[in-house]
Enzyme design. Sequence first.
Site, short mmCIF file in Angstrom:
data_model
loop_
_atom_site.label_atom_id
_atom_site.label_comp_id
_atom_site.label_asym_id
_atom_site.label_seq_id
_atom_site.Cartn_x
_atom_site.Cartn_y
_atom_site.Cartn_z
N HIS A 34 -21.52 70.54 45.00
CA HIS A 34 -20.74 69.46 44.40
C HIS A 34 -20.61 68.26 45.34
CE1 HIS A 34 -19.75 72.12 41.14
NE2 HIS A 34 -19.02 72.92 41.88
N ASP B 250 -10.61 67.04 49.52
CA ASP B 250 -9.60 68.10 49.47
C ASP B 250 -10.11 69.34 50.22
OD1 ASP B 250 -11.51 68.40 47.39
OD2 ASP B 250 -10.16 69.64 46.20
C1 BDR Z 1 -14.99 69.80 42.70
O1 BDR Z 1 -13.83 70.63 42.75
C2 BDR Z 1 -13.70 71.21 44.03
O2 BDR Z 1 -13.57 72.59 43.96
C3 BDR Z 1 -14.95 70.91 44.79
O3 BDR Z 1 -14.64 70.66 46.17
C4 BDR Z 1 -15.52 69.70 44.12
O4 BDR Z 1 -15.04 68.52 44.72
C5 BDR Z 1 -15.97 70.38 41.70
O5 BDR Z 1 -15.42 70.41 40.43
CA CA Z 2 -13.82 68.56 46.73
#
Ligand code: BDR
Ligand code: CA
Length: 311
Positions: free
Chosen positions: A238, A9
């Site tokens: 992340h 995303d």
């Molecule tokens: C996830 O949520 C999104 O904001 C980041 O890209 C990551 O995939 C972390 O909770």
């Molecule tokens: Ca993400």
Amino acid sequence: PEKVIYDADFGIDDAMALILLARRPDVALLGVTTVFGNAQIADTTRNALFLKDYLGLSAPVARGAAKPLIGPTPPPPAWIHGANGLGNYPVPVPRAALDPRSAPQLIIDLVRAHPGEVTILAVGRLTNLATALALAPDLPHLVKRVVIMGGAFGYNYQGQRSGSNPFSVAEANIGGDPEAADEVINAGWPVTLVPLDVTIRTVMDRAYLAALPGKDGALIRAITRQTYVNAQGSMPVHDSSAVFYALRPSAYTTVEGVVRVEPGTGPAAGITVMAPPGSRDPGFARHGTVHVATGVDAPAVLAFYAQSLRD
Ligand code: BDR
Ligand code: CA
């Protein structure tokens, strides 16, 4: 090389993970698919096409879901990823063209073209993968493995990082489409979850970002300048953690168990819960086990990231 489909995303950390994938000689990137989440689908898709230009990718980029399987499109977390998903970095109009196929169809086509060989890295809401499973029930037998950045097992995330996560207790990728997540996690293919519990223990600080080399380092500093880096001057890693796990699994410890996702829209929606193999709880019956990362050698994976970037 590892054949990879990257479903994301395209916010800031999604972009940083794609930079890593593109720079690794041991990765063959087959396709990139977009989903709503960190920004609206038009923005996440534009960001993916910009990165295709910037990285000189030959892999096709296909647009995916604009909303979860059930319910409306939620407002994106602009306070984390900026109004455009890339921290308000002035993203140029992309030259690269979008693949005419939908994200689920591109995933299906690529997996069928390379049976048993494809690693799917999913770092956004799991809506595209759930739709691909509905269109192609043979998919689980044809995929090598699915590595998901998602879930939170050890604690209430909001309590740890006040005001940051858009969900009260769930992790965003799971909480953003809990019905899709439960289907994808329990589709019967080999799944590893790399949850918040380990991604928030993999931290880049201002000094680390300042030392990232080359034009990749400059782009990463530009997209993390306004948002994402917290008041303490650091940011959790992340989405790149899913790539680290896929390429350097020895840097992680994991446990195995049955994982279910709480459905719906209530306060507990999107919570990930795990039962040990053989649990008699009927809520976990007839579900296979998955692996969940529980520990990480953070210095090792942070060094791996910095060493992989290019001038
Ligand atoms: C996830 O949520 C999104 O904001 C980041 O890209 C990551 O995939 C972390 O909770
Ligand atoms: Ca993400």
